[in-house]
Each structure stands twice: as structure tokens, then as C-alpha cells.
Design a protein around this motif. Sequence first.
Motif, mmCIF file in Angstrom:
data_model
loop_
_atom_site.group_PDB
_atom_site.id
_atom_site.type_symbol
_atom_site.label_atom_id
_atom_site.label_comp_id
_atom_site.label_asym_id
_atom_site.label_seq_id
_atom_site.Cartn_x
_atom_site.Cartn_y
_atom_site.Cartn_z
ATOM 1 N N LEU A 229 -56.246 26.376 -47.731
ATOM 2 C CA LEU A 229 -54.874 25.875 -47.647
ATOM 3 C C LEU A 229 -54.853 24.406 -48.056
ATOM 4 O O LEU A 229 -55.362 23.531 -47.337
ATOM 5 C CB LEU A 229 -54.343 26.020 -46.217
ATOM 6 N N PRO A 230 -54.324 24.111 -49.216
ATOM 7 C CA PRO A 230 -54.231 22.705 -49.645
ATOM 8 C C PRO A 230 -53.453 21.876 -48.621
ATOM 9 O O PRO A 230 -52.391 22.280 -48.145
ATOM 10 C CB PRO A 230 -53.486 22.777 -50.976
ATOM 11 N N GLY A 231 -54.032 20.739 -48.250
ATOM 12 C CA GLY A 231 -53.356 19.854 -47.301
ATOM 13 C C GLY A 231 -53.728 20.122 -45.859
ATOM 14 O O GLY A 231 -53.327 19.358 -44.964
ATOM 15 N N SER A 232 -54.490 21.204 -45.586
ATOM 16 C CA SER A 232 -54.926 21.452 -44.219
ATOM 17 C C SER A 232 -56.115 20.555 -43.881
ATOM 18 O O SER A 232 -56.751 19.973 -44.762
ATOM 19 C CB SER A 232 -55.300 22.916 -44.026
ATOM 20 N N VAL A 233 -56.435 20.470 -42.582
ATOM 21 C CA VAL A 233 -57.492 19.583 -42.112
ATOM 22 C C VAL A 233 -58.622 20.411 -41.530
ATOM 23 O O VAL A 233 -58.382 21.352 -40.762
ATOM 24 C CB VAL A 233 -56.942 18.601 -41.044
ATOM 25 N N ALA A 234 -59.870 20.057 -41.891
ATOM 26 C CA ALA A 234 -61.037 20.752 -41.337
ATOM 27 C C ALA A 234 -61.297 20.258 -39.911
ATOM 28 O O ALA A 234 -61.137 19.065 -39.622
ATOM 29 C CB ALA A 234 -62.261 20.504 -42.211
ATOM 30 N N PRO A 235 -61.694 21.148 -39.011
ATOM 31 C CA PRO A 235 -61.973 20.723 -37.636
ATOM 32 C C PRO A 235 -63.232 19.860 -37.558
ATOM 33 O O PRO A 235 -64.101 19.926 -38.428
ATOM 34 C CB PRO A 235 -62.155 22.042 -36.891
ATOM 35 N N ARG A 236 -63.351 19.071 -36.493
ATOM 36 C CA ARG A 236 -64.509 18.209 -36.292
ATOM 37 C C ARG A 236 -65.574 18.896 -35.449
ATOM 38 O O ARG A 236 -66.562 18.268 -35.064
ATOM 39 C CB ARG A 236 -64.076 16.907 -35.623
ATOM 40 N N PHE A 237 -65.419 20.168 -35.187
ATOM 41 C CA PHE A 237 -66.400 20.914 -34.410
ATOM 42 C C PHE A 237 -66.930 22.073 -35.241
ATOM 43 O O PHE A 237 -66.349 22.431 -36.279
ATOM 44 C CB PHE A 237 -65.786 21.425 -33.096
ATOM 45 N N ALA A 238 -68.036 22.663 -34.797
ATOM 46 C CA ALA A 238 -68.668 23.755 -35.537
ATOM 47 C C ALA A 238 -67.759 24.985 -35.538
ATOM 48 O O ALA A 238 -66.985 25.200 -34.591
ATOM 49 C CB ALA A 238 -70.009 24.097 -34.897
ATOM 50 N N PRO A 239 -67.839 25.771 -36.586
ATOM 51 C CA PRO A 239 -67.006 26.981 -36.639
ATOM 52 C C PRO A 239 -67.302 27.894 -35.448
ATOM 53 O O PRO A 239 -68.470 28.096 -35.083
ATOM 54 C CB PRO A 239 -67.429 27.640 -37.950
ATOM 55 N N PRO A 240 -66.276 28.458 -34.826
ATOM 56 C CA PRO A 240 -66.504 29.407 -33.726
ATOM 57 C C PRO A 240 -67.294 30.621 -34.202
ATOM 58 O O PRO A 240 -67.257 30.984 -35.387
ATOM 59 C CB PRO A 240 -65.086 29.804 -33.306
#
Length: 264
Positions: free
Chosen positions: A178-189
Motif C-alpha cells: 500500500l503506497p503511503g502506508s507505514v511499516a511497523p517498528r516491531f517484528a511481524p506477528p
Amino acid sequence: MSEPYRPGYAERMAKGGSRTGGRGRGASGKRPGAASASSAKAKPAKTRRPQPSPGPSPTPPVEPAMPATFTLGAIPGATPGKWIDIWNERMPRTSLELVPLAVADQRRALLDGEVDAALVRLPLDKDGLHVIPLYDELPVVVCAKDSHLTAAEDELDAADLVGEVLIVPQDDVLAIQLPGSVAPRFAPPADTGEAIATVAAGVGIVVVPMSVARLHHRKDVEYRALSGGPLSTVALAWTAERTTPAVEAFVGIVRGRTANSSRG
């Protein structure tokens, strides 16, 4: 000189003679050897034509041997309930065992013979497999119940998700970007269930097929359809070299054949 004695008419008749003393008739009044009227008119007996001897009775078709158990794998979100009901009705002597499969294990489970057939998600390496696509699922955005995204009544689009934290679990099946979305700062669940629990706490969004969102439904989350998002295709797959009568029977059910229809 006296005349010789001549018998009278009565005496001649008593001896079966005729008035003229010529050809006599028998007691029946018919000349000897004469055929009766009934025998003259009698029809000759019909000649019976020989009937061909019946051939051997046809051998009844041999029903294919069915196993005691048919094992069906199913990835999360698949809903084979209606097909299982039909199977139980038509195949009462063969029980159907449903085995949950992770998407990451779906191909291995087929090739290793852990299941006879499986409902899988595409894409899937089809080498050595028969694969029949069944239906496509819409993607949905899962968010917290108090998220501003729930203001949309029907669906969201990519522009609505700019700035949102996009959580992608390790068992993700859409590989969405998704363009413009933000990646989380934690490991993928580890899995989708854990990701949705994180969303319920008010952190980020998850994009999954609709059936997966329903599978992990919680009172503290909601979802909306994602317009223009990637579809997820559910298919039926089995190992090509193990196309057994039981597999063919299940394929027929999935394709909508009736109990009396032929294969094809």
C-alpha cells in the motif's frame, strides 16, 4: 324248371350292398378311402422357427473400491461445509476427515500424502499436482472498532490508508503493498490471529481475504472491503499420481455433478 334264388333288396342292404350291387359304402355312408370334409379343410400345423439361444448375461460393472476414510486438507478461511454434507450423504461408508493446513504447508502436505486432496490458496507450484480454481475472495481491511476507518460504510481504497501502520503477519497470503502506508517498528506477528489481536489493541491495520477476517472475528475489531485490492483464489488440488476413485468422487461433488451423472 324253377328259377334260381335271388336275394331281395332288404337282404342286400343288410349285407352292405348297393342297389345296383356295385361299389359299396361303409356304415358311415362314405366310400372307403374317401377323406372327410373336416380333414380336407384342416390347416397344416405352423412350423416353429428356431429361436436363437440367449447369450451370456452382461457382467455388472464393478464399483470402484472406496477407502474407509477420505482426508481433505483445508487452509484457513476455506468453507467446505456444503461439500462435506453432500459427501456424507452419497458416501456413507467412507468418512471424510477434515485436516487444517497452513498455507505454507499446503503443497508439502499433498506431496507427502498427508491428505488425499486439499482446498488451497493460489499461487501454488502446480508441478505434479492437479489444480482446479474454485472462487476468488475479496480483500478486507481489519481495524480497531474505534478506528476512524470504520466511518466508511461499505469499502475503503488505497488513498484512505495513507499513513496507516500496515501489519503483515508471517502467514500472509496477499503480499499486498500500500503506497503511503507505514511499516511497523516491531517484528511481524507469527500468524494472522496474532496480527488481528495487535490491531484490536489500537495498533495498525491488517489486510486479509474476507473469509480469514471472518475466521478471526472479534468484538473489538471491524473490517471493510478494500476496493481495487488483490484477490485471493481458493482452489482444489491433489497429487496427479494419486487420482483415486475417492478423489474423483470429491471432484465431482465440488463441480456440482449429481449422484447419477457421469464423470466429465
